[in-house]
Design a protein around this motif. Structure first.
Motif, PDB file in Angstrom:
ATOM      1  N   ASP A  30     -19.518   8.817  20.123  1.00 48.09           N
ATOM      2  CA  ASP A  30     -18.051   8.903  20.083  1.00 48.09           C
ATOM      3  C   ASP A  30     -17.581  10.259  19.580  1.00 48.09           C
ATOM      4  N   GLN A  70     -23.221  -0.383  15.578  1.00 45.48           N
ATOM      5  CA  GLN A  70     -21.961  -0.268  14.861  1.00 45.48           C
ATOM      6  C   GLN A  70     -21.680   1.195  14.520  1.00 45.48           C
ATOM      7  N   ASN A  74     -15.166   6.388  10.599  1.00 46.72           N
ATOM      8  CA  ASN A  74     -13.898   6.092  11.267  1.00 46.72           C
ATOM      9  C   ASN A  74     -13.501   7.180  12.263  1.00 46.72           C
ATOM     10  N   ASP A  87     -16.639  -0.016  24.228  1.00 44.49           N
ATOM     11  CA  ASP A  87     -15.539  -0.545  23.431  1.00 44.49           C
ATOM     12  C   ASP A  87     -15.902  -0.370  21.958  1.00 44.49           C
ATOM     13  N   ARG A  88     -15.386   0.669  21.350  1.00 44.64           N
ATOM     14  CA  ARG A  88     -15.754   0.980  19.965  1.00 44.64           C
ATOM     15  C   ARG A  88     -15.312  -0.110  19.003  1.00 44.64           C
ATOM     16  N   ASN A  89     -14.140  -0.677  19.214  1.00 48.85           N
ATOM     17  CA  ASN A  89     -13.657  -1.741  18.338  1.00 48.85           C
ATOM     18  C   ASN A  89     -14.567  -2.954  18.404  1.00 48.85           C
ATOM     19  N   ALA A  90     -15.031  -3.297  19.615  1.00 52.09           N
ATOM     20  CA  ALA A  90     -15.951  -4.425  19.760  1.00 52.09           C
ATOM     21  C   ALA A  90     -17.279  -4.138  19.071  1.00 52.09           C
ATOM     22  N   CYS A  92     -17.745  -2.388  16.453  1.00 53.92           N
ATOM     23  CA  CYS A  92     -17.572  -2.534  15.001  1.00 53.92           C
ATOM     24  C   CYS A  92     -17.888  -3.958  14.559  1.00 53.92           C
ATOM     25  N   VAL A  93     -17.721  -4.921  15.486  1.00 55.63           N
ATOM     26  CA  VAL A  93     -17.942  -6.334  15.168  1.00 55.63           C
ATOM     27  C   VAL A  93     -19.330  -6.801  15.608  1.00 55.63           C
ATOM     28  N   ARG A  94     -19.685  -6.493  16.873  1.00 54.48           N
ATOM     29  CA  ARG A  94     -20.924  -7.053  17.426  1.00 54.48           C
ATOM     30  C   ARG A  94     -22.068  -6.055  17.550  1.00 54.48           C
TER      31      ARG A  94
END
Length: 208
Positions: A30, A70, A74, A87-90, A92-94
């Motif tokens: 990223d 992950q 930030n 999908d960076r937000n996804a 962060c979770v999975r």
């Protein structure tokens, strides 16, 4: 001075005592540098071996390793995410914890390489090496399975064999006989397999 060079030449001419095991690597990030930014996905593909005399191309590119991780900060560049489509937000979770992902990669490389020495391959190697080396050192107790310098730069190999400047040796300018039939998708696994095929083609090519 002449004698010293002769002794050095003799060392290179002696029979190799080790075999290289090549691993084609591709990464998606990223941002431009590790630490400040994050490695989001990476793939490794067994790409062949060389004992100093004979290069063995694998019959198929089935020995693969792929992980999505992950983010570790930030910070991110939107344009980098537009390229890789992750999908960076996804994540962060999975996404997998980097320590687990890099440790599993280290173990996989060791198992595939066996008694051979692992060598990282990329086109060019500079970007992928910087990220993977940093992540291996940062997140595993074993450190880099490629040591601090066991890497093969396909761009340099192409420049030397084709007798062209480095600036003219980009992947986009590869002749069709050295290219892969696979599409460059910016999925790390797809691109690592594509690159493994290019590596074998370039390695076997006698150049001009």
């Amino acid at each position: 001075m002449v004698a010293a060079l002769s002794e050095s030449d003799d060392r290179f001419r002696s029979a190799p005592t080790t075999t290289d095991a090549y691993f084609s690597a591709d990464i998606e990030t990223d941002g431009p540098i590790p630490g400040t930014y994050s490695l989001l996905s990476f793939a490794l593909v067994y790409a062949g071996s060389f004992d100093g005399k004979r290069f063995l191309r694998p019959s198929g590119y089935h020995k693969t390793f792929y992980r999505e991780m992950q983010p570790i900060s930030n910070n991110f560049q939107p344009e980098a995410l537009q390229v890789n489509g992750l999908d960076r937000n996804a994540l962060c979770v999975r996404g997998m914890d980097p320590q687990r992902a890099m440790s599993e990669a280290n173990e996989w490389i060791s198992n595939v390489a066996g008694n051979a020495r692992p060598v990282l391959v990329a086109y060019p190697v500079s970007f992928d090496w910087a990220w993977l080396y940093w992540y291996f050192v940062q997140f595993t107790k074993e450190g880099s399975p490629f040591g601090y310098s066991r890497c093969f730069d396909l761009k340099t190999a192409m420049a030397v064999k084709a007798r062209i400047p480095i600036s003219e040796a980009s992947r986009s300018k590869l002749p069709s006989r050295l290219s892969s039939s696979r599409a460059h998708t910016h999925n790390a696994l797809d691109d690592a397999i594509e690159q493994a095929e290019i590596f074998a083609n370039v390695f076997e090519w006698e150049g001009r």
